[in-house]
Motif scaffolding. Sequence first.
Motif, PDB file in Angstrom:
ATOM      1  N   ARG A 140     -48.764  39.529  -2.642  1.00  0.00           N
ATOM      2  CA  ARG A 140     -47.351  39.831  -2.477  1.00  0.00           C
ATOM      3  C   ARG A 140     -46.520  39.017  -3.476  1.00  0.00           C
ATOM      4  O   ARG A 140     -45.614  39.541  -4.121  1.00  0.00           O
ATOM      5  N   ALA A 141     -46.873  37.730  -3.613  1.00  0.00           N
ATOM      6  CA  ALA A 141     -46.129  36.866  -4.546  1.00  0.00           C
ATOM      7  C   ALA A 141     -46.220  37.416  -5.971  1.00  0.00           C
ATOM      8  O   ALA A 141     -45.255  37.358  -6.734  1.00  0.00           O
ATOM      9  N   ALA A 142     -47.400  37.948  -6.343  1.00  0.00           N
ATOM     10  CA  ALA A 142     -47.604  38.454  -7.707  1.00  0.00           C
ATOM     11  C   ALA A 142     -47.093  39.878  -7.867  1.00  0.00           C
ATOM     12  O   ALA A 142     -47.138  40.430  -8.965  1.00  0.00           O
ATOM     13  N   GLY A 143     -46.637  40.507  -6.763  1.00  0.00           N
ATOM     14  CA  GLY A 143     -46.104  41.866  -6.831  1.00  0.00           C
ATOM     15  C   GLY A 143     -47.165  42.909  -7.110  1.00  0.00           C
ATOM     16  O   GLY A 143     -46.899  43.910  -7.788  1.00  0.00           O
ATOM     17  N   VAL A 144     -48.381  42.697  -6.618  1.00  0.00           N
ATOM     18  CA  VAL A 144     -49.459  43.679  -6.814  1.00  0.00           C
ATOM     19  C   VAL A 144     -50.064  44.045  -5.466  1.00  0.00           C
ATOM     20  O   VAL A 144     -49.887  43.333  -4.470  1.00  0.00           O
ATOM     21  N   SER A 145     -50.778  45.191  -5.431  1.00  0.00           N
ATOM     22  CA  SER A 145     -51.381  45.599  -4.166  1.00  0.00           C
ATOM     23  C   SER A 145     -52.869  45.281  -4.118  1.00  0.00           C
ATOM     24  O   SER A 145     -53.473  45.280  -3.052  1.00  0.00           O
ATOM     25  N   SER A 146     -53.463  45.016  -5.281  1.00  0.00           N
ATOM     26  CA  SER A 146     -54.882  44.651  -5.299  1.00  0.00           C
ATOM     27  C   SER A 146     -55.138  43.713  -6.460  1.00  0.00           C
ATOM     28  O   SER A 146     -54.509  43.825  -7.524  1.00  0.00           O
ATOM     29  N   ILE A 147     -56.072  42.773  -6.260  1.00  0.00           N
ATOM     30  CA  ILE A 147     -56.372  41.822  -7.329  1.00  0.00           C
ATOM     31  C   ILE A 147     -57.180  42.502  -8.438  1.00  0.00           C
ATOM     32  O   ILE A 147     -57.324  41.970  -9.531  1.00  0.00           O
ATOM     33  N   ALA A 148     -57.705  43.705  -8.149  1.00  0.00           N
ATOM     34  CA  ALA A 148     -58.556  44.400  -9.119  1.00  0.00           C
ATOM     35  C   ALA A 148     -57.774  45.360 -10.005  1.00  0.00           C
ATOM     36  O   ALA A 148     -58.363  46.065 -10.816  1.00  0.00           O
ATOM     37  N   GLU A 149     -56.445  45.414  -9.850  1.00  0.00           N
ATOM     38  CA  GLU A 149     -55.671  46.327 -10.706  1.00  0.00           C
ATOM     39  C   GLU A 149     -55.192  45.598 -11.963  1.00  0.00           C
ATOM     40  O   GLU A 149     -54.962  44.391 -11.924  1.00  0.00           O
ATOM     41  N   PRO A 150     -55.050  46.323 -13.073  1.00  0.00           N
ATOM     42  CA  PRO A 150     -54.631  45.674 -14.323  1.00  0.00           C
ATOM     43  C   PRO A 150     -53.323  44.914 -14.200  1.00  0.00           C
ATOM     44  O   PRO A 150     -53.110  43.929 -14.904  1.00  0.00           O
ATOM     45  N   ARG A 151     -52.448  45.353 -13.277  1.00  0.00           N
ATOM     46  CA  ARG A 151     -51.165  44.663 -13.142  1.00  0.00           C
ATOM     47  C   ARG A 151     -51.330  43.239 -12.604  1.00  0.00           C
ATOM     48  O   ARG A 151     -50.389  42.449 -12.644  1.00  0.00           O
ATOM     49  N   ALA A 152     -52.545  42.922 -12.102  1.00  0.00           N
ATOM     50  CA  ALA A 152     -52.780  41.570 -11.565  1.00  0.00           C
ATOM     51  C   ALA A 152     -53.358  40.617 -12.620  1.00  0.00           C
ATOM     52  O   ALA A 152     -53.792  39.511 -12.287  1.00  0.00           O
ATOM     53  N   ILE A 153     -53.335  41.032 -13.895  1.00  0.00           N
ATOM     54  CA  ILE A 153     -53.921  40.195 -14.952  1.00  0.00           C
ATOM     55  C   ILE A 153     -53.279  38.802 -15.002  1.00  0.00           C
ATOM     56  O   ILE A 153     -53.972  37.796 -15.131  1.00  0.00           O
TER      57      ILE A 153
END
Length: 418
Positions: free
Chosen positions: A316-329
């Motif tokens: 939630r803090a990183a604004g992503v829904s999964s750690i495996a998505e590119p947006r979580a880089i």
Amino acid sequence: MTPRVWAMVTLGALLIALAVVLVLLVPWSRPPAPRADQLAALGDLPAEQVDRARAFRVDMRPTGYGSLLVSLAVALALGLTPLGSKLVTVIGRPFGDSWIAQAVLGGLAVVLLAELVTLPFSAWRHTVLVRYGLSTQGWGGWAVDLLKAYAVTAVIGAVALLGFYAVTRLAPRWWWALGAAGAAALVVLLSFVLPVLIEPVFNKFTPMEPGPLRTELLAMAQRDGVPVRDVLVADASRRTRAVNAYVSGLGPTRRIVVYDTLLREAPDAEVVAVVAHELGHAKDRDVFVGTVVGALGAAAAVVSVYLLGAWSGLLRAAGVSSIAEPRAIALLMAVAVLAGVLSAPAQAFLSRRTEARADAHALALTGDPAAFEAMQRRLAGVNLADPDPNRFEYFYFASHPSTVERMAAARAYARGER
Ligand SMILES: [Zn+2]
């Protein structure tokens, strides 16, 4: 068992394997280097050499700490807030939000941004190196080196990012297993490939000219029972006055590399002492052990990231829904930078112990503690190394024993203490 339980079991197995390798293959005890000898050695060094090294250290300090703090702050700001994921989204947008654009372009943008913020400190560092006469490079050569380093990072990074995010899409439940195997394989591959493909990007290597020194070095390697393919000379003088030598590569790619600056500065007996130290690394398979530790560590890191992905507050803090998505880089980068900062003292400790063992090998192989000590004085003098650094910096950063420790080890050896 669910993938999650399997991941926990795998992580446990990897950590046990890592512990076994470290316990069995790292030299936990070190040869004697009594503090009394260290202080005597410090007293024997020319006062102006010690003063100059300390002044250099003082001038370098803000560039090192500044770079460390800024890169940590930026990594955390990008990774632990939605800033990083927004950046990746924006970069992927012109490409129809494709995952490949997000993974490769977005990923490289995050990495590059983290590098760029430390650029002022690198430039500052360069001015200090030039002022003390250690760097022989102008701004042009410095910039070219920097661009080459970015290019190498971009190529390796693009391959790793593309591979990793392809796997997370292909196997949404089991990507951690494939990713761990891939990360370990990449570490092993880079250990083979880096010396052969990457080092020539920065330096030219030529076989050492035939002559008494080369003959002596090859004879010593043979006596030591270490297969050496070649002794190469690197044209380090085009960027630095510092002297050094190292061993790189595994098996058929293994070679000993000597800086041309070392050949220019040091008498043959001291070059022999340096190469004897490098043979110690080869003999004890330090590159191989380092590769195994790195591969196990990389695999464990991927599995840890997967398990960390269950922490919804972090996502939630990183604004992503999964750690495996590119947006979580950016989140991954923040975790990696934090892990690097926290594990630095352990890495430095392992390195120092390994270096002390190679020193002991050099002393035993050459049986010439006087040349070894003279070589240490010269290394410290030319490289402007603080011969007896403060405890905190030694503990946190030092990859080698201090100059006075290495001189003390030679003195203890000369007295027959092993
Ligand atoms: Zn070494």
